[in-house]
Motif scaffolding. Structure first.
Motif, PDB file in Angstrom:
ATOM      1  N   THR A   1      -6.131  41.340  12.067  1.00 51.81           N
ATOM      2  CA  THR A   1      -6.073  40.477  13.419  1.00 51.81           C
ATOM      3  C   THR A   1      -4.822  40.864  14.419  1.00 51.81           C
ATOM      4  O   THR A   1      -4.004  41.606  13.767  1.00 51.81           O
ATOM      5  N   SER A   2      -4.763  40.579  15.314  1.00 47.99           N
ATOM      6  CA  SER A   2      -3.805  40.866  16.469  1.00 47.99           C
ATOM      7  C   SER A   2      -2.395  40.301  15.881  1.00 47.99           C
ATOM      8  O   SER A   2      -1.508  41.176  16.126  1.00 47.99           O
ATOM      9  N   HIS A   3      -2.211  39.042  15.410  1.00 51.00           N
ATOM     10  CA  HIS A   3      -1.166  38.600  14.778  1.00 51.00           C
ATOM     11  C   HIS A   3      -0.672  39.630  13.612  1.00 51.00           C
ATOM     12  O   HIS A   3       0.445  39.960  13.402  1.00 51.00           O
ATOM     13  N   GLU A   4      -1.735  39.922  12.866  1.00 52.17           N
ATOM     14  CA  GLU A   4      -1.410  40.717  11.506  1.00 52.17           C
ATOM     15  C   GLU A   4      -0.705  42.058  11.901  1.00 52.17           C
ATOM     16  O   GLU A   4       0.224  42.603  11.501  1.00 52.17           O
ATOM     17  N   TYR A   5      -1.339  42.475  12.876  1.00 52.75           N
ATOM     18  CA  TYR A   5      -1.254  44.217  13.628  1.00 52.75           C
ATOM     19  C   TYR A   5       0.325  43.767  13.957  1.00 52.75           C
ATOM     20  O   TYR A   5       1.189  44.822  13.735  1.00 52.75           O
ATOM     21  N   ARG A   6       0.699  42.778  14.880  1.00 55.73           N
ATOM     22  CA  ARG A   6       2.100  42.693  15.457  1.00 55.73           C
ATOM     23  C   ARG A   6       3.115  42.542  14.255  1.00 55.73           C
ATOM     24  O   ARG A   6       4.144  43.244  14.309  1.00 55.73           O
ATOM     25  N   LEU A   7       2.818  41.838  13.263  1.00 54.35           N
ATOM     26  CA  LEU A   7       3.751  41.744  12.035  1.00 54.35           C
ATOM     27  C   LEU A   7       4.282  42.978  11.378  1.00 54.35           C
ATOM     28  O   LEU A   7       5.079  43.282  11.365  1.00 54.35           O
ATOM     29  N   LEU A   8       2.891  43.685  11.179  1.00 55.62           N
ATOM     30  CA  LEU A   8       3.095  45.063  10.557  1.00 55.62           C
ATOM     31  C   LEU A   8       3.756  46.207  11.438  1.00 55.62           C
ATOM     32  O   LEU A   8       4.793  46.761  10.858  1.00 55.62           O
ATOM     33  N   ALA A   9       3.621  45.928  12.694  1.00 53.57           N
ATOM     34  CA  ALA A   9       3.853  47.010  13.558  1.00 53.57           C
ATOM     35  C   ALA A   9       5.642  46.721  13.524  1.00 53.57           C
ATOM     36  O   ALA A   9       6.179  47.617  13.714  1.00 53.57           O
TER      37      ALA A   9
END
Length: 223
Positions: free
Chosen positions: A151-159
């Motif tokens: 998801t967008s939030h998961e991607y932001r966190l991982l990035a």
């Protein structure tokens, strides 16, 4: 990653914010120099897109004041001025890069990716930690070559964790960098996203450092 767009043209401001949001960034917006100056002084942005010709406070003055105050976030300036002397002024004021109007949105995105990489000490557009790969150009994530849908939030966190791999990142820091100013913020949700990420990545790359935060990579020894 949290960005600030300071642009007085409402349509261009909206287009920039939409493109950056679609690329996976949290985006705050300002429409004049005074508002942009205040936000840049009070929020720890990962990068700023700053127009030079702003009302109420010129973009160069905003930038000079930020640098004088010790604000070190990368700044990409937008300018309609074609003279080389104006570009030199921007760099001397503390700009890291510039784009002349009119521009292609993909160029802005590419320059921002480069600024964010360099600020975090990365040379390649592909970030790697063990079996996990994140391509900042495409937003694609894979583990051992197999694609992982986030998801967008998961991607932001991982990035954010991958840009700062090898360093313990607190929950408070993640909240500051993953949400824009209009979002509801709750540090407890960070733990939820970490649990989801661990499940989807199915590998032990996100470590919890008790009492401190999270670390992408091997857990450090706490003496």
């Amino acid at each position: 990653m949290r960005l600030l767009v300071v642009e007085d043209d409402p349509d261009l401001n909206r287009q920039l914010a939409a493109a950056l949001g679609d690329a996976g960034y949290a985006v705050d917006r300002a429409f004049d120099g005074e508002e942009g100056h205040f936000l840049g002084n009070t929020v720890p942005y990962d990068a700023v897109v700053l127009d030079i010709g702003l009302p109420r406070m010129d973009g160069l003055c905003v930038l000079e004041n930020w640098r004088r105050a010790g604000r070190t976030m990368p700044v990409l300036i937008l300018t309609a001025r074609d003279r080389w002397s104006d570009k030199v002024q921007g760099f001397d004021a503390g700009a890291d890069d510039y784009v002349a109007k009119p521009f292609h949105m993909e160029e802005v995105l590419a320059r921002l990716r480069a600024l964010l990489r360099r600020a975090a000490g990365h040379a390649s557009s592909e970030l790697v930690c063990g079996p996990v790969r994140l391509d900042t150009r495409t937003g694609r994530v894979s583990v051992d070559g197999a694609p992982v849908k986030l998801t967008s939030h998961e991607y932001r966190l991982l990035a954010y964790l991958m840009h700062h791999a090898g360093r313990v990142v607190s929950r408070a820091e993640l909240v500051e960098h993953l949400y824009d100013q209009d979002s509801d913020r709750d540090s407890n949700t960070i733990e939820v996203f970490v649990v989801r990420l661990r499940r989807k990545l199915d590998c032990n790359v996100i470590q919890t450092v008790r009492g401190l935060g999270y670390l992408l990579g091997p857990a450090p020894e706490i003496l």
